[in-house]
Design a protein around this motif. Structure first.
Motif, short mmCIF file in Angstrom:
data_model
loop_
_atom_site.label_atom_id
_atom_site.label_comp_id
_atom_site.label_asym_id
_atom_site.label_seq_id
_atom_site.Cartn_x
_atom_site.Cartn_y
_atom_site.Cartn_z
N ASP A 193 -1.45 8.51 -8.55
CA ASP A 193 -0.88 7.90 -7.36
C ASP A 193 -1.90 7.46 -6.37
O ASP A 193 -3.34 7.49 -6.68
N CYS A 194 -1.58 7.11 -5.25
CA CYS A 194 -2.40 6.50 -4.15
C CYS A 194 -3.28 7.55 -3.59
O CYS A 194 -4.63 7.09 -3.05
N ASN A 195 -3.15 8.81 -3.88
CA ASN A 195 -4.13 9.82 -3.45
C ASN A 195 -5.18 10.25 -4.56
O ASN A 195 -5.89 11.23 -4.54
N THR A 245 0.73 -1.20 0.00
CA THR A 245 -0.05 -0.03 -0.05
C THR A 245 0.91 1.05 -0.22
O THR A 245 0.36 2.36 0.15
N ALA A 273 -6.04 0.22 -9.37
CA ALA A 273 -6.23 1.00 -7.99
C ALA A 273 -6.85 0.11 -7.18
O ALA A 273 -6.75 0.13 -5.94
N ARG A 324 -5.93 -1.06 -3.40
CA ARG A 324 -6.78 -0.74 -2.38
C ARG A 324 -6.63 0.80 -1.95
O ARG A 324 -6.47 1.46 -1.10
N TRP A 325 -6.39 1.55 -3.16
CA TRP A 325 -6.31 2.95 -3.21
C TRP A 325 -7.55 3.76 -3.25
O TRP A 325 -8.26 3.85 -4.42
N ASP A 326 -8.20 4.00 -2.26
CA ASP A 326 -9.68 4.37 -2.44
C ASP A 326 -9.72 5.79 -3.06
O ASP A 326 -10.85 5.95 -3.76
N GLN A 327 -8.89 6.76 -2.74
CA GLN A 327 -8.90 8.07 -3.82
C GLN A 327 -8.70 7.91 -5.06
O GLN A 327 -9.45 8.51 -6.05
N ALA A 328 -7.99 6.82 -5.60
CA ALA A 328 -7.49 6.80 -6.75
C ALA A 328 -8.78 6.09 -7.62
O ALA A 328 -9.12 6.28 -8.56
N GLN A 367 3.55 4.54 -8.49
CA GLN A 367 2.19 5.16 -9.02
C GLN A 367 1.81 4.00 -9.83
O GLN A 367 2.72 3.03 -10.75
N SER A 423 3.01 4.57 -1.25
CA SER A 423 2.80 5.36 -2.12
C SER A 423 4.02 5.62 -2.95
O SER A 423 4.45 6.71 -3.76
#
Length: 273
Positions: free
Chosen positions: A93-95, A3, A52, A56-60, A8, A5
């Motif tokens: 990216d993760c955000n 998980t 994504a 598990r990159w929720d914002q992505a 990407q 960052s």
């Protein structure tokens, strides 16, 4: 599952103003949006979204759940000249922050972006356009970083260096091999091989019996956009293939989201450098 960052996810695709007209030709089963100059745009969005979700990159995930329309409008703001073809690299990216990199790309017949079918022959300008396809001398362990396209690409870079491929401009590719000796994918392309007797009886999603096979995802390779396109249109079927089954000088196809479909030849006996 990672998980961090520190990497990407990304997808590279072609912008080509001639593409929409080409998809209107007869017998071209091309996915929507057909009118888009962005090659297989929906497939690239799906690929990024699947990655994504894997990480598990929720914002992505939230950013990538938009459909192809808003994504195309975002990409439009980055095109310097809509009369020319461009190579785009969509990096997320993760955000959920998206960066679009745009670079010049070589002109090519738009028909090369369509899956090769007998009624619409693929065109090559000369035999010099055929790619040399080598097999990596070391194995690569499959992971989420081979299943999905990420900026963590040290294994791919190492394979190209071992083969002596110094530039992405070279018409040369190296095939990645897993520890079981199975072909996974190419370092920058999806490969397609002539069907062996053991695989020639399989039917594709459209009920055809293709002449070509591509490694299954179970071998560890990437779920590429042109790979998905080729499978859905009956150009190939999935089948496990060992590096030891390849024959020096045999023809193959390669594909990716910027260059479309390319003809290649397997090179086993001669070293690249």
């Amino acid at each position: 599952m990672s998980t961090t960052s520190a990497f990407q996810i990304f997808s590279s695709l072609r912008y080509d103003p001639a593409l929409p007209a080409e998809t209107e030709q007869p017998a071209t089963a091309y996915p929507d949006p057909r009118e888009s100059p962005y090659y297989l745009l929906q497939y690239h969005r799906d690929r990024l979204l699947n990655a994504a979700r894997e990480f598990r990159w929720d914002q992505a995930i939230e950013f990538l759940q938009q459909d192809a329309g808003p994504l195309a409008r975002l990409l439009d703001t980055h095109i310097p000249d809509t009369s020319k073809a461009w190579r785009l690299r969509i990096v997320v990216d993760c955000n959920g922050v998206c960066v679009v990199e745009v670079h010049p790309t070589a002109p090519m017949p738009p028909s090369n972006l369509l899956v090769p079918i007998p009624s619409l022959p693929h065109r090559l300008s000369s035999p010099d356009d055929i790619w040399r396809v080598y097999v990596d001398s070391a194995s690569t362990v499959p992971s989420e970083f081979t299943t999905h396209k990420t900026t963590a690409r040290d294994g791919y870079t190492a394979a190209r260096q071992r083969t002596g491929i110094d530039s992405p401009a070279e018409l040369a590719e190296v095939l990645m091999v897993n520890p079981e000796g199975e072909i996974m994918e190419g370092s920058i392309t999806t490969p397609y091989f002539l069907a062996r007797n053991s695989g020639s009886g399989q039917e594709s999603e459209v009920g055809l019996t293709p002449r070509w096979i591509t490694p299954p995802l179970a071998s560890g390779g990437n779920a590429g956009t042109t790979r998905r396109y080729a499978l859905k249109n009956g150009f190939c079927t999935e089948h496990r293939i060992l590096a030891s089954e390849l024959v020096d000088g045999e023809p193959c196809w390669l594909s990716n989201g910027v260059r479309g479909f390319l003809q290649g030849v397997i090179v086993l006996k001669d070293h690249h450098k």
